[in-house]
Enzyme design. Structure first.
Site: not given
Length: 459
Positions: A299, A308, A304, A66, A306, A301-302
Site C-alpha cells: 500500500g 490544530g 499531514g 503535508s 497544520s 499513503g501520506h
C-alpha cells in the site's frame, strides 16, 4: 485481492465507528471518505469549531498539510512523463539559481531524490516571502544558506524544502504559478470542485477550524503562501479520495486520462527503505508517497498536519481501496490508528502490524554513546545519560523558536539503536527515536522521519 474483503460498504456501521472513536478520543470534528468497489462513500461527524458549534459535514473543507506533497509529486511526474523533466538530472539544469552550502551536493540533487526525500535538504525552514506570484522563487533563493541534513543519496530525511524546490520546477516548466499549475493539470481534469490552495478560496465553503486540546486555535492558518507545494492544499475528504483514485490508474472518475498508468506505478514503487518504520507505519518512500507493507499486502499513503488539524491518506491498490480521514484536532493519531486498522482489515483484507511500543522487558543497551547534541535546521535535540538511562529534549530553534514547547521524554530501549519515548503532545502514543550512522560515519538522531547529525558530545 487480499482475503476477507468486505463486499459492500456498510454506511451505518462506519458512521457509527467514526462517531464513537471521535467521541472517545475527544476530536471535535472529522470527515471520512472511502473508495471501495469503484464507489466513493463520504461520512462526517462532530463540529467544525467548538466556539461556533457549526456541524461538520461531508462538504466541509479541511487543511491537508503535508498531503499536499502528493499533489506536487503528481505534477512533477506528469511533466517527466511528457519529456519536459529528467528526474535524474541535476535540479540546476532547470533551476540554475538553485544552490546549497555545498556545491558538490548541489550538483548531486535531482528531482527523483527530492521526491523520495533523499536529497539531503532539510524540512523545517520557513521564510515568508510574501503573497506575490514570485514567492516560491524567493523561497528557493532564501533556502540557499540552509544547512543540509545529510549528503544527497545517503539517507532519507523528510524535506519540505525539497518539495518547494519541486514546486518551483513546476512553475518554470509550465510558466504558471504552482497554484495555477495544480488547478489546470490536476484539479480541473479530475473534477475536484472542492479542492483549492489559497485561504481566500475557502471562504465560500464550510471550513474546519483547528483545535489544540479542546480550544480552537488562535489562527486558522499560519503558513505563508510559499508553503503550497509542501503543505497547503484545502479539500473535502471526498475530493482527496477522488485524487487518490487517480493514483491507482491515472484516470479521473469519468475515465479522463490525467497521467499514465506507468507513471502512477512508478510513483508507488519503493525508492528507498527507511530505518523509522513506525512514524508513518511505512518502511520506505516512493516518489511522493510513503510505501507500506502490511504483512505482505502493499500500500501507500501520506499524513499531514497544520495548526490544530491532521489528515491521513491510505491506498491498497490490490483491493481497490482508498480512504482519507480529515480532522480538526492536533491530537488524532489514536483515532486514525484504530479506525484505519478496522478499515484496512475489514475492507482491504489487511493485517496491520501492532502499534509501536517498547517490549515489556526492555533489552539491556549501552546507551552512553548516544548522549550528545544533535542539530538540524529549526531543531536542537539534546540527549543526556544518567545511570544508564537516556533523557531526550527536542527544542525548536531558528525560525521555529517559540512555536511550541520543548518535547521531553525518558527513552526506553526497543533494540540496540531504537528507543521509545512517551510524547505528551500526542496523548499516550510512543514516539520512535533512532540512533544511526551515515555512510561517512556521522552519528545521527532520527525523529519524525528527519535526520539530525550529532554536533557535540553530552555536556
Amino acid at each position: 485481492m487480499p482475503n476477507s474483503v468486505r463486499k459492500a460498504f456498510d454506511n451505518a456501521h462506519w458512521q457509527s465507528r467514526l462517531d464513537d472513536l471521535r467521541t472517545e478520543h475527544e476530536v471535535p470534528g472529522a470527515a471520512l471518505a472511502v473508495l471501495l468497489n469503484g464507489e466513493i462513500h463520504e461520512l462526517a461527524g462532530g463540529i467544525l469549531h467548538r466556539g461556533t458549534g457549526v456541524e461538520a459535514t461531508t462538504d466541509s473543507i479541511f487543511q491537508l498539510g503535508s498531503i499536499a506533497k502528493v499533489y506536487t509529486a503528481a505534477l512533477v511526474l506528469g511533466l517527466a512523463e511528457e519529456g519536459r523533466l529528467d528526474l535524474d538530472a541535476p535540479v540546476t539544469e532547470v533551476l540554475p539559481e538553485f544552490a546549497t552550502l555545498d556545491p558538490e551536493a548541489t550538483r548531486a540533487i535531482t528531482a527523483r531524490r527530492l521526491l523520495s526525500h533523499t536529497g539531503g535538504l532539510t524540512c523545517d525552514f520557513m521564510a515568508d516571502t510574501g503573497r506575490g506570484d514570485d514567492c516560491l522563487a524567493k523561497y528557493v533563493e532564501a533556502a540557499r544558506g540552509v544547512a543540509l541534513d545529510c549528503p544527497p543519496g545517503t539517507a532519507a530525511s523528510y524535506s519540505s524544502v525539497g518539495y518547494n524546490v519541486l514546486g518551483r520546477i513546476v512553475e518554470v516548466l509550465t510558466d504558471l504559478t504552482w497554484d495555477d499549475a495544480l488547478r489546470e493539470r490536476i484539479v480541473t481534469p479530475l473534477g475536484l470542485t472542492a479542492t483549492m490552495t489559497l485561504p481566500e478560496e475557502a471562504l465560500r465553503f464550510r471550513v474546519a477550524m483547528g483545535h489544540l486540546g479542546q480550544e480552537p486555535t488562535a489562527a486558522w492558518d499560519l503558513l505563508p503562501r510559499n508553503a503550497g507545494p509542501y503543505g497547503r492544499v484545502l479539500a473535502t475528504a471526498g475530493d482527496v479520495v477522488r485524487f487518490a483514485r487517480m493514483l491507482l490508474d491515472g484516470k479521473a472518475t469519468d475515465g479522463t486520462r490525467v497521467i499514465s498508468e506507468e507513471t502512477v506505478t512508478a510513483m508507488r514503487r519503493r525508492e528507498i527503505e527507511v530505518p523509522d518504520k513506525w512514524t508513518l507505519g511505512s518502511d520506505g518512500w516512493g516518489l511522493g508517497v510513503s510505501i507500506h507493507d502490511w504483512n505482505g499486502v502493499a500500500g501507500f499513503g501520506h499524513n499531514g498536519s497544520s495548526i490544530g488539524q491532521r489528515s491521513y491518506l491510505r491506498v491498497v491498490p490490490e483491493a481497490g481501496l482508498a480512504f482519507a480521514l480529515l480532522t480538526n484536532s492536533g491530537t488524532t493519531d489514536r483515532l486514525f490508528t484504530e479506525l484505519s486498522r478496522e478499515l484496512l482489515g475489514e475492507l482491504g483484507g489487511v493485517q496491520v502490524p501492532d502499534d509501536f511500543a517498547p517490549p515489556t522487558t526492555p533489552p539491556s543497551v549501552d546507551v552512553a554513546p548516544f548522549a550528545g547534541t544533535y542539530r538540524r535546521e529549526g531543531v536542537i535535540i539534546t540527549v543526556t545519560e544518567t545511570d544508564g538511562k537516556l533523557r531526550f529534549v527536542y527544542e525548536f530553534a531558528d525560525g521555529l523558536k517559540g512555536i511550541a514547547p520543548a518535547i521531553e521524554a525518558d527513552l526506553v530501549p526497543v533494540s540496540e539503536n531504537v528507543f521509545a519515548g512517551m510524547n505528551p503532545m500526542f496523548g499516550d502514543d510512543w514516539m520512535p527515536v533512532l540512533f544511526t550512522k551515515l555512510p561517512d560515519g556521522t552519528e545521527c538522531c532520527h525523529t519524525s522521519m528527519r535526520v539530525a547529525p550529532k554536533i557535540g558530545a553530552a555536556g
